[in-house]
Every structure is written in structure tokens, then in C-alpha cells.
Design a protein around this motif. Structure first.
Motif, PDB file in Angstrom:
ATOM      1  N   SER A  99      78.321  18.619  96.744  1.00  0.00           N
ATOM      2  CA  SER A  99      76.434  18.788  97.263  1.00  0.00           C
ATOM      3  C   SER A  99      76.385  20.514  98.269  1.00  0.00           C
ATOM      4  O   SER A  99      76.817  20.849  98.727  1.00  0.00           O
ATOM      5  CB  SER A  99      77.005  18.367  99.155  1.00  0.00           C
ATOM      6  OG  SER A  99      75.456  17.880  99.808  1.00  0.00           O
ATOM      7  N   PHE A 100      75.111  20.078  97.887  1.00  0.00           N
ATOM      8  CA  PHE A 100      74.389  21.611  98.013  1.00  0.00           C
ATOM      9  C   PHE A 100      73.025  21.751  98.647  1.00  0.00           C
ATOM     10  O   PHE A 100      72.218  20.532  98.066  1.00  0.00           O
ATOM     11  CB  PHE A 100      74.359  21.837  96.739  1.00  0.00           C
ATOM     12  CG  PHE A 100      73.308  23.531  95.790  1.00  0.00           C
ATOM     13  CD1 PHE A 100      74.059  24.099  96.497  1.00  0.00           C
ATOM     14  CD2 PHE A 100      71.892  23.286  96.465  1.00  0.00           C
ATOM     15  CE1 PHE A 100      72.937  25.436  96.462  1.00  0.00           C
ATOM     16  CE2 PHE A 100      71.374  24.434  95.973  1.00  0.00           C
ATOM     17  CZ  PHE A 100      71.871  25.550  96.337  1.00  0.00           C
ATOM     18  N   ILE A 101      72.760  22.937  99.594  1.00  0.00           N
ATOM     19  CA  ILE A 101      71.232  22.537  99.954  1.00  0.00           C
ATOM     20  C   ILE A 101      71.055  24.228  99.978  1.00  0.00           C
ATOM     21  O   ILE A 101      71.632  24.997 100.005  1.00  0.00           O
ATOM     22  CB  ILE A 101      71.621  22.486 101.497  1.00  0.00           C
ATOM     23  CG1 ILE A 101      71.276  20.836 102.004  1.00  0.00           C
ATOM     24  CG2 ILE A 101      70.334  22.848 102.342  1.00  0.00           C
ATOM     25  CD1 ILE A 101      71.621  20.214 103.377  1.00  0.00           C
ATOM     26  N   GLY A 102      70.057  24.405  98.953  1.00  0.00           N
ATOM     27  CA  GLY A 102      69.605  25.874  98.857  1.00  0.00           C
ATOM     28  C   GLY A 102      68.540  26.553  99.876  1.00  0.00           C
ATOM     29  O   GLY A 102      67.788  26.090 100.599  1.00  0.00           O
ATOM     30  N   VAL A 103      69.145  27.776 100.132  1.00  0.00           N
ATOM     31  CA  VAL A 103      68.889  28.472 101.991  1.00  0.00           C
ATOM     32  C   VAL A 103      68.061  29.521 101.367  1.00  0.00           C
ATOM     33  O   VAL A 103      68.637  30.209 101.246  1.00  0.00           O
ATOM     34  CB  VAL A 103      69.871  28.701 102.798  1.00  0.00           C
ATOM     35  CG1 VAL A 103      68.774  28.865 103.906  1.00  0.00           C
ATOM     36  CG2 VAL A 103      70.201  26.732 102.985  1.00  0.00           C
ATOM     37  N   VAL A 104      66.583  29.519 101.409  1.00  0.00           N
ATOM     38  CA  VAL A 104      65.789  31.129 100.612  1.00  0.00           C
ATOM     39  C   VAL A 104      65.066  31.618 102.423  1.00  0.00           C
ATOM     40  O   VAL A 104      64.405  30.692 102.843  1.00  0.00           O
ATOM     41  CB  VAL A 104      65.088  30.896  99.944  1.00  0.00           C
ATOM     42  CG1 VAL A 104      64.705  31.845  99.878  1.00  0.00           C
ATOM     43  CG2 VAL A 104      65.607  30.313  98.599  1.00  0.00           C
ATOM     44  N   PRO A 105      65.733  32.725 103.080  1.00  0.00           N
ATOM     45  CA  PRO A 105      64.624  33.422 104.075  1.00  0.00           C
ATOM     46  C   PRO A 105      63.918  34.042 103.555  1.00  0.00           C
ATOM     47  O   PRO A 105      63.444  34.624 102.733  1.00  0.00           O
ATOM     48  CB  PRO A 105      66.101  34.235 104.079  1.00  0.00           C
ATOM     49  CG  PRO A 105      67.103  35.028 102.516  1.00  0.00           C
ATOM     50  CD  PRO A 105      66.498  33.857 102.075  1.00  0.00           C
ATOM     51  N   SER A 106      63.032  33.869 104.712  1.00  0.00           N
ATOM     52  CA  SER A 106      61.101  34.955 104.283  1.00  0.00           C
ATOM     53  C   SER A 106      60.130  34.865 105.431  1.00  0.00           C
ATOM     54  O   SER A 106      60.915  34.447 106.487  1.00  0.00           O
ATOM     55  CB  SER A 106      60.192  33.628 103.659  1.00  0.00           C
ATOM     56  OG  SER A 106      60.451  33.172 102.112  1.00  0.00           O
ATOM     57  N   LYS A 107      60.270  36.585 105.558  1.00  0.00           N
ATOM     58  CA  LYS A 107      59.543  37.349 106.567  1.00  0.00           C
ATOM     59  C   LYS A 107      57.566  36.400 106.202  1.00  0.00           C
ATOM     60  O   LYS A 107      57.167  36.232 104.836  1.00  0.00           O
ATOM     61  CB  LYS A 107      59.106  38.759 106.467  1.00  0.00           C
ATOM     62  CG  LYS A 107      60.461  39.447 106.985  1.00  0.00           C
ATOM     63  CD  LYS A 107      60.795  39.413 107.845  1.00  0.00           C
ATOM     64  CE  LYS A 107      61.486  40.130 108.608  1.00  0.00           C
ATOM     65  NZ  LYS A 107      62.338  40.135 110.473  1.00  0.00           N
ATOM     66  N   MET A 108      57.093  35.582 107.337  1.00  0.00           N
ATOM     67  CA  MET A 108      55.910  35.401 107.080  1.00  0.00           C
ATOM     68  C   MET A 108      54.986  35.754 108.033  1.00  0.00           C
ATOM     69  O   MET A 108      55.334  36.172 109.280  1.00  0.00           O
ATOM     70  CB  MET A 108      55.764  34.053 107.396  1.00  0.00           C
ATOM     71  CG  MET A 108      54.637  33.105 107.737  1.00  0.00           C
ATOM     72  SD  MET A 108      55.167  31.364 107.739  1.00  0.00           S
ATOM     73  CE  MET A 108      55.544  30.124 106.285  1.00  0.00           C
ATOM     74  N   GLN A 109      53.980  36.575 107.651  1.00  0.00           N
ATOM     75  CA  GLN A 109      53.490  37.336 108.738  1.00  0.00           C
ATOM     76  C   GLN A 109      52.152  36.608 108.731  1.00  0.00           C
ATOM     77  O   GLN A 109      50.884  35.411 108.250  1.00  0.00           O
ATOM     78  CB  GLN A 109      52.011  38.138 107.368  1.00  0.00           C
ATOM     79  CG  GLN A 109      50.865  39.593 108.467  1.00  0.00           C
ATOM     80  CD  GLN A 109      51.322  40.388 107.527  1.00  0.00           C
ATOM     81  OE1 GLN A 109      51.557  41.094 107.109  1.00  0.00           O
ATOM     82  NE2 GLN A 109      49.559  41.148 108.024  1.00  0.00           N
ATOM     83  N   VAL A 110      51.114  36.583 110.459  1.00  0.00           N
ATOM     84  CA  VAL A 110      50.644  35.251 110.654  1.00  0.00           C
ATOM     85  C   VAL A 110      49.903  36.488 111.798  1.00  0.00           C
ATOM     86  O   VAL A 110      49.861  36.619 112.944  1.00  0.00           O
ATOM     87  CB  VAL A 110      51.022  34.450 112.103  1.00  0.00           C
ATOM     88  CG1 VAL A 110      49.882  33.317 112.298  1.00  0.00           C
ATOM     89  CG2 VAL A 110      51.844  33.532 110.689  1.00  0.00           C
ATOM     90  N   GLY A 111      48.945  36.986 111.079  1.00  0.00           N
ATOM     91  CA  GLY A 111      47.887  38.279 112.405  1.00  0.00           C
ATOM     92  C   GLY A 111      48.398  39.046 111.958  1.00  0.00           C
ATOM     93  O   GLY A 111      48.883  39.703 111.503  1.00  0.00           O
ATOM     94  N   GLU A 112      49.419  39.814 112.977  1.00  0.00           N
ATOM     95  CA  GLU A 112      49.672  40.584 114.105  1.00  0.00           C
ATOM     96  C   GLU A 112      50.596  40.245 113.503  1.00  0.00           C
ATOM     97  O   GLU A 112      51.928  41.183 114.094  1.00  0.00           O
ATOM     98  CB  GLU A 112      49.398  41.369 115.476  1.00  0.00           C
ATOM     99  CG  GLU A 112      47.334  41.852 115.088  1.00  0.00           C
ATOM    100  CD  GLU A 112      47.584  43.209 113.952  1.00  0.00           C
ATOM    101  OE1 GLU A 112      47.998  43.981 114.465  1.00  0.00           O
ATOM    102  OE2 GLU A 112      46.191  43.083 113.388  1.00  0.00           O
ATOM    103  N   ALA A 113      50.950  39.010 113.522  1.00  0.00           N
ATOM    104  CA  ALA A 113      52.908  39.167 114.256  1.00  0.00           C
ATOM    105  C   ALA A 113      53.628  38.686 112.892  1.00  0.00           C
ATOM    106  O   ALA A 113      52.949  38.716 112.032  1.00  0.00           O
ATOM    107  CB  ALA A 113      52.848  37.813 115.142  1.00  0.00           C
ATOM    108  N   GLU A 114      55.105  38.250 112.893  1.00  0.00           N
ATOM    109  CA  GLU A 114      55.449  38.855 111.635  1.00  0.00           C
ATOM    110  C   GLU A 114      56.946  37.915 112.175  1.00  0.00           C
ATOM    111  O   GLU A 114      57.700  37.693 113.145  1.00  0.00           O
ATOM    112  CB  GLU A 114      56.468  39.761 111.578  1.00  0.00           C
ATOM    113  CG  GLU A 114      56.895  39.906 110.296  1.00  0.00           C
ATOM    114  CD  GLU A 114      57.503  41.249 109.631  1.00  0.00           C
ATOM    115  OE1 GLU A 114      56.644  42.163 108.652  1.00  0.00           O
ATOM    116  OE2 GLU A 114      58.404  41.699 110.456  1.00  0.00           O
ATOM    117  N   LEU A 115      57.138  36.260 111.937  1.00  0.00           N
ATOM    118  CA  LEU A 115      57.982  35.533 111.817  1.00  0.00           C
ATOM    119  C   LEU A 115      58.886  35.707 110.407  1.00  0.00           C
ATOM    120  O   LEU A 115      58.871  35.736 109.352  1.00  0.00           O
ATOM    121  CB  LEU A 115      57.108  34.118 111.587  1.00  0.00           C
ATOM    122  CG  LEU A 115      55.984  33.791 112.586  1.00  0.00           C
ATOM    123  CD1 LEU A 115      55.505  32.669 111.972  1.00  0.00           C
ATOM    124  CD2 LEU A 115      56.073  34.174 113.982  1.00  0.00           C
TER     125      LEU A 115
END
Length: 365
Positions: free
Chosen positions: A56-72
Motif C-alpha cells: 500500500s502506498f501514499i505519495g507525499v509532496v511538500p510545497s510552499k504556497m504564497q498567499v499575498g504577503e503570507a507563505e504557507l
């Protein structure tokens, strides 16, 4: 059974299991279409093993997301699959618990899920956001753009990156990462399409770009837009040119509610839909903290008074000014990301909903 992150030499098994589950003979391999999911450099995907066999497998990918002045800090999961001999034994649920623990340790605030089946709903993943879905054909679009339209080339890479970086809401990416995802054609490959690039140019300046998935083997030549950026009039001009020259017969695009492209296309019919897949709030306190720069710019006084606290039963308590409300996980997603009656939000409508980029397209997992 052992649940853990995959090692580099085990990724071939993950690709084979994913291909068996999601691909037909005419599809490209999941390993080619979604290189970030099976990356030995990232090494963040999880699996369950029976001895040395991946079951069984779950692919996991990190990302930085920009929302205006914020970074998630965000993660996405996809290619969730279990071998037919091991299904309906709760294995995916057990892996997902490990994934939740891992992304929490990594200080993530949001998890994006490509699906909405029971596995995710039971684990606090909910539909969210709003997009306007357009289907544009050759008789319904006009443009007064004065520049020229051409197919993009590798020489445009810096000019396109300038347009990408100018977006206020986006998945953050490097030139290399964007180019890799363009070549992979991940989301487009689901429909057996390959991505292609078109740009609008005026006096030697690239003013807009559009990435489309197109099935060259189909007489219908339906196209799906997977990424775009730049001057909205130039984007409309690209659509018109492709339809006029019969490069494609129909263009489908899902535009998030906050995108100014909606103003350019406001004379065209569209359907209201929610963003693709579902979302899980990993940690509400962390999410608000990461969003603070965006919220403060929207309404400094109200944003600075906003406090949110996790409780023992998955609910959260939200305090602002003299008000206090308690929300369930599903109610919190609706509160932060969905459009509600002004009476429900009150003064909080100056802060919410929070805009998010489209979760389908180039960055789909």
C-alpha cells in the motif's frame, strides 16, 4: 506489516503498484507523470510492507504556497493505492495516520488531497474554495489584443518565470521545478494529454502565457488549461487565436474566485464549482500564524486581535475583539475558505475567505 517512508530502492515498487491501480496501457507511467511523488531526493512518501513487498502506498509532496504577503507550509497527497490482495483491511487508514504525524512534525499548516472518498472524509478532509469553470469555444470569444501569439520555447523560461513570480496567490516554484512539471504533464496525462505552451508577445515582451493539455490523437482536440499567468487581455487573445486557427476546438479552464482572469471572461458562461479535491487543516493555530502577514494587510486591527486555539476534541475556539466562537473541523474549513452569508461572518468578511491557487493543473498531486 511495517509502515514507514520509502527508501530510494523501493520507489520502483511504488510506481508499479500505482500503474497497476491508475493506468491503462495507453497511459504514460505514473513515475513519468508525477516525478515529485516518486522522488528519491524528497523521499517523503509512505508505504506499508509485507516483508519486503510494498502492499500500500501514499505519495507525499511538500510545497510552499504564497498567499499575498503570507507563505504557507503545505503538503499534498496522491497516488493512494493498495494491492488488490490487501484491500479493505484498514491499511490506507493506518498509513494516513503516519502521514498526518509526519506533516505535523514538519510544521505544515495545510494538507491537500486529490480525492474525496470515505478514507479522507473520516479523517477531516473537506471540500473547499470556489472556482469558475469555463468552456470556451470558437464562437464565444473575442479579443482586441494588439500583440502576437506564438508557441513558447525554452528561450522564454526567464520571461515566464517573471510572470509566475508576479502572481499574488500561487504554488512557489523554481524555474527548474516548473520546467520539470511542464514536461511531466501530470494532470493532463490522466486524460492522455500532453502539455504545450503558448505565449502572447508585444514589442518583444512576453505579456502572458498559457499551458494547455491537448490530446493530439483526438479529432475533437479538447484542451484543458493547467497553468497561466500575465496580462489577462493577452490570455484571452491566446484562447481566441488557438480556437480561430483550429489548434483546439474547445478550451476548459477552472479559474479560482480571486483571479482577475474572471473579469476578462465575465461575458462568458461558467459553472460554479469547488476547488479540486479536499483539504485538511493540519494545525489551526499554525495556519493562522502563517497567514498573519496576509490577514494583517487586509485588516490590521482585526487580524492582530485574531486568536485560535486547538481543543481536545478536534474543535477550535476562535477569539477576535470581544467575540468568541467554537468551530468543528468542517466548520473551520468553511469559515476560512468558503463564501458564507455576510451575517454569519460579520466583520470577519474583511479577512475571509482566504484565496488559494487551483489544486488541479500543473501542481496536481
Amino acid at each position: 506489516m511495517e509502515i514507514r517512508r520509502l527508501q530510494a530502492n523501493e520507489l520502483k515498487q511504488a510506481i508499479q503498484l500505482s500503474d497497476q491501480t491508475f493506468r491503462k496501457e495507453e497511459h504514460t507511467s505514473m513515475g513519468e507523470a508525477f516525478p515529485q511523488v516518486f522522488s528519491k531526493q524528497l523521499s517523503q512518501s509512505f508505504g506499508a510492507f509485507d516483508g519486503e513487498r510494498l502492499i500500500s502506498f501514499i505519495g507525499v509532496v511538500p510545497s510552499k504556497m504564497q498567499v499575498g504577503e503570507a507563505e504557507l507550509n503545505t503538503f499534498s497527497i496522491g497516488s493512494v493505492c493498495t494491492h488488490t490482495d490487501y484491500r479493505k483491511q484498514g491499511i490506507s487508514t493506518a498509513i494516513l495516520k503516519e502521514v498526518y504525524d509526519f506533516i505535523d512534525q514538519a510544521k505544515s499548516s495545510l494538507l491537500f488531497v486529490s480525492g474525496d472518498r470515505g478514507l479522507y472524509k473520516r479523517n477531516h478532509c473537506y471540500h473547499f474554495g470556489r472556482v469558475n469553470k469555463y468552456k470556451i469555444d470558437k464562437v464565444s470569444i473575442e479579443s482586441k489584443y494588439e500583440g502576437s501569439i506564438r508557441e513558447g520555447s525554452s528561450a522564454d523560461v526567464f520571461l515566464i518565470d517573471d510572470l509566475i513570480q508576479a502572481k499574488e496567490v500561487k504554488y512557489k516554484s523554481s524555474i527548474w521545478e516548473w520546467s520539470m512539471l511542464f514536461d511531466a504533464s501530470g494532470y493532463a496525462s490522466i486524460f492522455m494529454m500532453k502539455q504545450t505552451l503558448y505565449v502572447a508577445e508585444n514589442d518583444g515582451v512576453v505579456e502572458g502565457y498559457v499551458v494547455l493539455g491537448v490530446d493530439e490523437n483526438s479529432a475533437a482536440k479538447r484542451a484543458i488549461v493547467t497553468d497561466w499567468g500575465g496580462n489577462t487581455a493577452s490570455l484571452r487573445a491566446i484562447f481566441m487565436e488557438l480556437l480561430k486557427k483550429k489548434v483546439v476546438s474547445e478550451i476548459e479552464i477552472a479559474v479560482p474566485w480571486q483571479d482577475s482572469l474572471n473579469d476578462e471572461l465575465n461575458d462568458l458562461p461558467f459553472e460554479l464549482e469547488q476547488n479540486g479535491g479536499t483539504i485538511n487543516i493540519v494545525d489551526a493555530e499554525r495556519l493562522i500564524e502563517q497567514l498573519k502577514p496576509y490577514l494583517v494587510k487586509k485588516n490590521p486591527g482585526l487580524a492582530k486581535s485574531l486568536k485560535i486555539y486547538n481543543t481536545d476534541n478536534s474543535n477550535v475556539t476562535l477569539n477576535y475583539n470581544e467575540s468568541k466562537i467554537t468551530l468543528s473541523p468542517e466548520e473551520l474549513v468553511k469559515f476560512l475558505f468558503d463564501f458564507q452569508d455576510d451575517a454569519e461572518l460579520g466583520e470577519m468578511q474583511s479577512l475571509f475567505p482566504v484565496p488559494l491557487p487551483s489544486t488541479i493543473g500543473m501542481f496536481y498531486v
